[in-house]
Design a protein around this motif. Structure first.
Motif, PDB file in Angstrom:
ATOM      1  N   MET A 173      44.343  -4.126  14.680  1.00 21.21           N
ATOM      2  CA  MET A 173      45.462  -4.016  15.616  1.00 21.21           C
ATOM      3  C   MET A 173      45.752  -2.543  15.890  1.00 21.21           C
ATOM      4  N   ALA A 174      46.378  -2.308  17.045  1.00 23.97           N
ATOM      5  CA  ALA A 174      46.820  -0.960  17.386  1.00 23.97           C
ATOM      6  C   ALA A 174      48.198  -1.073  17.991  1.00 23.97           C
ATOM      7  N   ASP A 175      49.140  -0.267  17.516  1.00 22.92           N
ATOM      8  CA  ASP A 175      50.404  -0.229  18.246  1.00 22.92           C
ATOM      9  C   ASP A 175      50.536   1.101  18.968  1.00 22.92           C
ATOM     10  N   VAL A 176      51.330   1.071  20.000  1.00 21.59           N
ATOM     11  CA  VAL A 176      51.388   2.189  20.947  1.00 21.59           C
ATOM     12  C   VAL A 176      52.830   2.411  21.355  1.00 21.59           C
ATOM     13  N   GLU A 177      53.267   3.653  21.319  1.00 20.80           N
ATOM     14  CA  GLU A 177      54.495   4.033  22.013  1.00 20.80           C
ATOM     15  C   GLU A 177      54.088   4.881  23.196  1.00 20.80           C
ATOM     16  N   VAL A 178      54.513   4.481  24.388  1.00 18.32           N
ATOM     17  CA  VAL A 178      54.360   5.350  25.548  1.00 18.32           C
ATOM     18  C   VAL A 178      55.765   5.703  26.019  1.00 18.32           C
ATOM     19  N   PHE A 179      56.007   6.988  26.189  1.00 23.88           N
ATOM     20  CA  PHE A 179      57.357   7.453  26.539  1.00 23.88           C
ATOM     21  C   PHE A 179      57.145   8.639  27.481  1.00 23.88           C
ATOM     22  N   VAL A 180      57.277   8.379  28.780  1.00 20.61           N
ATOM     23  CA  VAL A 180      56.865   9.388  29.752  1.00 20.61           C
ATOM     24  C   VAL A 180      58.003  10.315  30.197  1.00 20.61           C
ATOM     25  N   ASN A 181      59.181  10.097  29.618  1.00 15.44           N
ATOM     26  CA  ASN A 181      60.298  11.013  29.915  1.00 15.44           C
ATOM     27  C   ASN A 181      60.902  11.533  28.612  1.00 15.44           C
ATOM     28  N   PHE A 182      60.019  12.034  27.737  1.00 12.13           N
ATOM     29  CA  PHE A 182      60.415  12.434  26.375  1.00 12.13           C
ATOM     30  C   PHE A 182      61.209  13.747  26.382  1.00 12.13           C
ATOM     31  N   GLN A 183      61.163  14.480  27.468  1.00  8.65           N
ATOM     32  CA  GLN A 183      61.926  15.742  27.651  1.00  8.65           C
ATOM     33  C   GLN A 183      61.348  16.927  26.870  1.00  8.65           C
ATOM     34  N   VAL A 184      60.626  16.680  25.783  1.00  9.02           N
ATOM     35  CA  VAL A 184      60.228  17.773  24.898  1.00  9.02           C
ATOM     36  C   VAL A 184      58.919  18.410  25.346  1.00  9.02           C
ATOM     37  N   GLY A 185      57.948  17.573  25.680  1.00 11.75           N
ATOM     38  CA  GLY A 185      56.643  18.115  26.035  1.00 11.75           C
ATOM     39  C   GLY A 185      55.622  17.000  26.019  1.00 11.75           C
ATOM     40  N   TYR A 186      54.371  17.408  26.130  1.00 13.05           N
ATOM     41  CA  TYR A 186      53.282  16.444  26.158  1.00 13.05           C
ATOM     42  C   TYR A 186      52.753  16.276  24.752  1.00 13.05           C
ATOM     43  N   GLU A 187      52.717  15.048  24.278  1.00 12.67           N
ATOM     44  CA  GLU A 187      52.291  14.835  22.899  1.00 12.67           C
ATOM     45  C   GLU A 187      51.496  13.541  22.796  1.00 12.67           C
ATOM     46  N   VAL A 188      50.308  13.663  22.260  1.00 16.83           N
ATOM     47  CA  VAL A 188      49.455  12.498  22.046  1.00 16.83           C
ATOM     48  C   VAL A 188      49.039  12.497  20.587  1.00 16.83           C
TER      49      VAL A 188
END
Lengths: 335, 335, 335, 335
Positions: D221-236
């Motif tokens: 299994m894989a879980d994922v958080e996608v949050f495109v308005n995180f305000q802080v920066g780009y993080e993967v």
């Protein structure tokens, strides 16, 4: 197990902390007396913590109900107060410096030695810091081979403008002196202090930062940066470089070890290690609140609600489906 | 300030730790009694810590000299013992679970409520962990906006082979349940537990790891990985994702905050923050050693040697040259 | 834009890397010739990379189709080869050291100056390392105030037993010399090298590690640890301490900045920053594979399968329910 | 070794980056043509990079001097352009998405398969990111046992207000889809997308963040958080949890491995690993500057000054004393 009755001489910032510590956070001790040139301050602290204020520090040291003494007074009165402790046979925890110069300190050492009984402990508290202790254990284990070099960094956010170049050596660098002596278990035989062009954010004439090199009897070395107007915050770091790796503390992460091709930190094997402090605080705060007739932690409702969620969780575990939590109406139950 | 006399029911691993904690590390408390089905074990601990052993736990709870109780007994006897505490009006710190199921837990809540006095605290110790406390303070401050999601990881090195899938929910995940309820200050209304193909390093039929999703009344969510046979060590992490950043604890570094284009940790402003624990341990160990008539810390010689090095350092500061340290011959002085 | 035809003198480890780099990883350059005392080795590399081998390095430097030269030959032949480059007007990238001593190096500087045209670049590659570049930008920005001190650490896992104390200065510490000159944009006016009792894991008589202090014309200082038998791995670190904070590189994390009460690293604003290197490598490897008539990356099937999962994801987004992914049978399609 | 002549369709932000990359940073490739609906933009880029602009993308694809194509055009024109590439036998690197829906993507797969030759690569660039590559190598090595679960986090600082909930799945989560398929080397068979109460810092109706669970054919299994308005920066970020430990990337530190009681990162054995990128950039920039007739790096003077400091250092090594650096007067020499 008897209870130690403690008197504290000097209740400025440090001494007041110690008074609080003895009265409220230390098992097996009781604060019985405090003394301070600022009599009002001493009385306020005494009243709050169930002790009494004594004007004359020597009277406090001599008092029959004072089993042991903490000296948090200014360094220039230490010598006299230490001799009084020795005279009365009172164990004493003396904040550094022991005394104002090496010669008087040696007199204290000799007087204690003549007494035939060690009564004086100096307040080099870093020897009790869990990170420093873990570092020393690692170095002493020999796992990394012989320790060759220490790199020390000691930074304060700022200091008062009265803090002069000499105090940087005497009051700040002195901690690094003790750390090097303790970690190497050896004496420092030579010291060089060098100063780059100072920061502009300091009083005229103050040499800050300072770079020192300690040479130890056995050939090891330690370098030190002391920078008491770093602006950022308080930071104390130590990297010990040994034959087969290095270990660093003071990064707020426990011991960071470079060894065997990896840079890393230990993961505890056990929840008791990870949460030991949490358990200590839980029980201390439970005791404190209970004595006050209060409750200061998770309640029976919290225990019930957790049980209700877990029951739903068990059903979900069995079915793989989302399960609603059947929780009683809090207002109806506790209304 | 009176001293709280504590009795402990159950002195297995956890209860023995608590006994030690009350007796030796907690200010204002005294351990007076312990009880355990293993009578020998109870007697040994009692003897060592200056308490007495009582065979019947209900007798301990009722004892006149027991002001408050810690329950570290197995969960299936909690209900009876909690009711006894309520009956005798004894404050109780009860290790989780409160009871074995939600229904009986609700009975306990109702009984306490009827009493009109909160006596029961549940042992969700994470609420006292400095990292969790700092995380909650940060989230409650609103600095990062509203909290949207928690990511929780809960890993044990290994568990006994008797640890079944259901216990992963009941005994491990239950901590995450409390953390989510506490951090969000809200109830969990729905739970989903999903299990990937399990690790091969576990007994047949045990579903480990498990992935759970908690949905809270207010619309927030928390996901959880519980993996009790992780092989590496004990690890508990929590990342709270909020509208303007995230905060993570459990990395052994304090709170790691992602906010304002930076990922970082706080540097303390003050040495009292950095070394508070060192001071606490210093004083506790000084008290303990002093009561034993021993010295367990830096000696007067250490104070003298530091002074001698600093004097040489001051000369070097003035000249920029290396300076030899003039140290008395230790053997001659302390012979 | 014309293509630069490069010849490489010396194709040992470093020179062979450069040959590969020019031939396969550098845009706008072509490797045309290599030279090495080991003629066989030169011929093998030349054949593999589409260049020719030339026995005499001076002939290579003079060759009409060589526009520019990389010197990766031993230091003791640099002077002659550099003069040849100057004579033929050939730009040259010369691995350090420039020459074997300061006097001959000064002759090279003067000869180039007389030519009226700068042709020589020295291979201090750290000035191109993204972390060092970011550090210099931060320091030059003035954001942290004036830089006061550098702490440098330079460690090798091990070196050959032929590596003597002098080489630690000449071949290792020389990089720190350049770093200090570059970061401070100033000359070093005084140097002190001190050696603790050496590690036991080194040949008799080799002084390793070494501690150096550099003093710069403007009053700044840099200290250096060089330890070429660290056993753990290769590690180069630099902490720059400035008036309002410090910045550290070499931890493998980008620039770690201590400023404004926080210790942290920057989070990039944009995916193009985070994945720039991935894009570069993607395109380079796509070009390489395409020239070979191959495919070396995610295929059309990967694009299709991702689309199928996203379609199911959109349905789940709308319903909140798990959705099965309808994927064609791979064998049937690609059979 | 022949040079690959590349044409690029679509030179918006991404395509312009690719044009620059092909023209200036890629070995063995030449940019020959670009096409864009914004003809002016295409012409400007073409002029700057020595290529020509072609109005009709299909004409570019068909052009005799275009060996291979990069599609950076909007997804909705991909299908037609991909079919054109297949028809003309042109290798193509196609930015994701392959096409706009699974059905048309399958048509592309089938058409390529019928051709009997793989021409299409999809732009899932993470497979080329050094951290992801290192993670996959570690997982594939089996060192940590079988991989059980992935935790993925994908955050953007902000996105345009036109970015709707569906695009979070299609344009952001799609990368996590490919990562999960690639790392597990398996197909995703089921997906669940859940949304907590959205952040307030987003347009009405946009569900951000989103939490997804991927289930793979083999049971992982894989879980994922996608949050495109995180305000802080780009993080993967991606943490892979396996039977004997976990490995995390995306913290900017290389692979962080939890295994064998330690959490840590690897220290490279060799300076060539640590400074490989520095060497690449050094040589690329030396080539670029040399072609322009300039010098863009450390000069002969830098080589001379370093030699002078090292000579003083060698004297200090021998004597242990500070040694003044005898440096020629720069103005006199270079004046």
């Amino acid at each position: 197990m008897s209870e130690l009755r403690v008197g504290i001489v000097g209740v400025g910032v440090m001494g007041a902390d110690h008074a609080e510590r003895v009265a409220r956070k230390t098992s097996g001790a009781r604060l019985v007396a405090v003394s301070d040139p600022d009599q009002k301050r001493a009385e306020g602290i005494a009243a709050r913590l169930g002790a009494r204020a004594i004007g004359d520090p020597l009277e406090l040291i001599a008092a029959a109900d004072v089993d042991a003494v903490i000296l948090a007074s200014p360094g220039f009165v230490h010598a006299e107060q230490l001799f009084a402790c020795l005279e009365h046979g009172k164990p004493v925890l003396c904040e550094k410096p022991l005394t104002m110069d090496a010669e008087s300190a040696l007199r204290v050492v000799e007087a204690e030695h003549k007494l035939g009984r060690q009564l004086i402990q100096v307040g080099f508290m870093r020897r009790f810091d869990p990170e420093y202790v873990a570092l020393k254990q690692l170095l002493d284990s020999g796992e990394l081979g012989r320790t060759l070099v220490l790199h020390n960094v000691h930074r304060n956010k700022t200091v008062p403008t009265t803090f002069r170049s000499e105090m940087i050596v005497r009051d700040s660098m002195v901690h690094e002196v003790d750390v090097a002596r303790w970690l190497f278990d050896d004496e420092i035989t030579r010291i060089t202090v060098r100063t780059p062009k100072p920061t502009g954010l300091v009083s005229e004439g103050v040499l800050d930062p300072q770079l020192a090199l300690f040479e130890l009897a056995g050939g090891a070395m330690a370098d030190v940066e002391v920078f008491v107007n770093f602006q950022v915050g308080y930071e104390v770091r130590c990297e010990a470089v040994a034959e087969r790796g290095s270990a660093t503390i003071g990064l707020g992460t426990g011991v960071v070890t470079r060894a065997g091709a990896t840079c890393g930190t230990a993961i505890p094997a056990d929840f008791r290690v990870r949460f030991e402090q949490a358990y200590d605080l839980e029980v201390q705060r439970w005791v404190d609140a209970t004595v006050r007739g209060e409750l200061d932690g998770p309640t029976a409702w919290d225990g019930y609600a957790a049980a209700a969620v877990c029951e739903a969780g068990l059903e979900s575990l069995a079915t793989g489906q989302p399960v609603e939590v059947a929780l009683a109406d809090r207002n109806a139950v506790l209304g």
